[in-house]
Structures are given as structure tokens and as C-alpha cells.
Design an enzyme around this catalytic site. Structure first.
Site, PDB file in Angstrom:
ATOM      1  CE1 TYR A 168      34.795  43.805 -16.161  1.00 51.57           C
ATOM      2  CE2 TYR A 168      34.282  41.891 -17.049  1.00 51.57           C
ATOM      3  CZ  TYR A 168      35.190  42.674 -16.326  1.00 51.57           C
ATOM      4  OH  TYR A 168      36.478  41.983 -15.737  1.00 51.57           O
ATOM      5  CE  LYS A 172      37.829  44.051 -18.243  1.00 50.97           C
ATOM      6  NZ  LYS A 172      39.048  44.485 -17.982  1.00 50.97           N
TER       7      LYS A 172
END
Length: 273
Positions: A168, A172
Site C-alpha cells: 500500500y 501510494k
């Protein structure tokens, strides 16, 4: 919860005649942004998964409340061809795409040495690669009309890291980098690209986490909010989907024409540490 959501009916009609596509918009942050764009007068293409009857209800309610055209696509954004087809469907339906919000995302938490490789691949595909594929497909039309607004929903984790969220955080951070490159390549075409980097946002999924943590640890929900979920968020309050929607409307408007290539934290001071 200590926040007062904005009223969507207070949003000025600044996007009349525009067409917006919001990925991952059948619930949560994406739906909140889609509704805000609709309140500002934009036609909407929703995308995501869910029960057909729930999605139909969301679509009908958005049309009834804001009087704009709303379409839906179930495109699976883990697949490059599906992302390109989603853009093609939008252009076939409306003839143009003015505002692209790349919001689709998933999460998985585990230590690096046991993080499943298939989870890594899926998170990178949906959280990062899908934004590349949709942007790549949308830019020719935006250049033709000499207008475009690309808004990538990153995260505070696009700016800082936390343990056990390797895929993640990597995705991002990648979204923030992609945002900057897109902004540079489109700077002379009246196209902007910015990233919104939320901290914790109050959604039904977060509410379920609050209830689950309170029961698991036998502590009050307010303690879960303050000491567990919002431990890194100095404001000790969630952002609302309406706040993210209002920021998206601003970034999509003419008033934000000179804002591009920026990662905007909406995190109650988290990344100010």
C-alpha cells in the site's frame, strides 16, 4: 464523532457541462467525491463493485438529488484492458471526459517476510497501475478539448510510511510520483494533475473497524478512535468524505487552474510530524 459534514447542496454549480469519472465510487470516499462532483453539476460515471440493487439505488439517488446524468461501469481495474475500456465507454457515452478521479484501492496488512506475493501484485495493479492505464487512455481526449482535471487519491501513506503496509505504501508513493510526471507532461495543455493524501476518513468500513477493535480489546469506542485509529493524526478527528469531495470540486474548477503536481495532505496534521 467530532466533525460537521459539509452540505452538498451548498456546493456552487461550477462544473455544469463537465463529465467526471470516479473509479472505486460505489461506496466510501469515491462515492462521496462522485456525489460532490454531481452536486457541482457534473455528469458522473460510477465504477466499482457491489450488489446490483445497492448500486442501482446509489445511481438513482444521485440522479434524483442533483439532476445530472449518472452511468455505471463494473470494470475490474486490476486489468489494464478493463481500465482502457472504462475510458472508452465514458467517451462513447458522453463524447468527452473532463475530470478523472483515480480512487480505486485495496489494502492488505502483513510483515514483509510473509507478505503474500499475489496480494502485492493485486495492490500494485489496482492502487497504482490502474491510474496509469486510465490516465494514459484519457489524455488524448483531454488534449483535444484543451481541458482536463486528473485527481489521484493517494494517502498520507503516499508521504510517510507505516509498518506492515509495504504494498500500500509503495503504491501510494508511486501515485504521488505519477501525479508529478503527469502534471509536468500536461502543463501547457490546460490539464492539471494533483494528488489528495487523506489520513483516516470516516466511512462505513472505518466504523466497522471501530466496533471490531472496541469489542476485541474491550475498550470504549472513543478510546479506539483516539488511541488506536487516530494515534498519528494530531487533530484526533476523522476527515469526512464531504471534505474530500469539496476539495475535489475545487481542484476540478477553473479556480485551481494553476495548481498542479501537488500532493495535498488532508490528514489532520499527520504528515506535519
Amino acid at each position: 464523532m467530532n466533525f460537521q459534514p459539509l452540505s452538498l447542496h451548498q456546493i456552487p454549480q461550477s462544473l455544469e457541462g463537465k463529465v467526471s469519472l470516479v473509479t472505486g465510487s460505489t461506496s466510501g470516499i469515491g462515492l462521496g467525491i462522485a456525489r460532490s462532483l454531481a452536486a457541482a453539476g457534473s455528469a458522473i460515471v460510477l465504477n466499482g463493485f457491489g450488489k446490483p440493487e445497492d448500486i442501482a439505488e446509489v445511481q438513482a439517488r444521485t440522479i434524483a438529488e442533483f439532476g445530472v446524468e449518472v452511468r455505471y461501469s463494473p470494470a475490474d481495474l486490476s486489468k489494464a484492458a478493463a481500465a482502457a475500456d472504462l475510458i472508452a465507454m465514458t467517451l462513447d457515452t458522453f463524447g468527452r471526459l473532463d475530470i478523472l478521479v483515480n480512487n480505486a484501492g485495496i489494502q492488505y496488512v502483513a510483515p514483509l517476510e510473509v507478505f503474500p506475493a499475489d496480494k502485492w501484485d493485486m495492490i500494485l495493479a489496482i492502487n497504482l497501475s490502474s491510474a496509469f492505464h486510465t490516465t494514459r487512455a484519457a489524455l488524448p481526449s483531454m488534449r483535444r478539448y484543451n481541458f482536463g482535471r486528473i485527481i489521484n487519491i493517494a494517502s498520507a501513506h503516499g508521504l510517510v510510511a507505516s509498518p506492515f503496509k509495504s504494498a500500500y505504501v509503495a503504491a501510494k508513493h508511486g501515485i504521488v510520483g505519477l501525479t508529478k510526471v503527469t502534471a509536468l507532461e500536461t502543463a501547457e495543455s490546460n490539464i492539471t494533475c494533483n494528488a489528495i493524501c487523506p489520513g483516516y476518513v470516516y466511512t462505513p468500513l472505518v466504523e466497522a473497524q471501530i466496533e471490531g477493535q472496541a469489542k476485541a480489546h474491550n475498550i470504549p469506542r472513543e478510546q479506539v478512535i483516539r488511541d488506536v485509529l487516530l494515534a498519528q493524526q494530531p487533530s484526533k478527528r476523522f476527515a469526512s468524505v464531504e471534505e474530500l469531495g469539496a476539495l475535489s470540486v475545487f481542484l476540478a474548477s477553473d479556480a485551481a487552474s494553476s495548481i498542479t503536481g501537488v500532493a495535498l495532505p488532508v490528514d489532520g496534521g499527520w504528515t506535519a510530524h
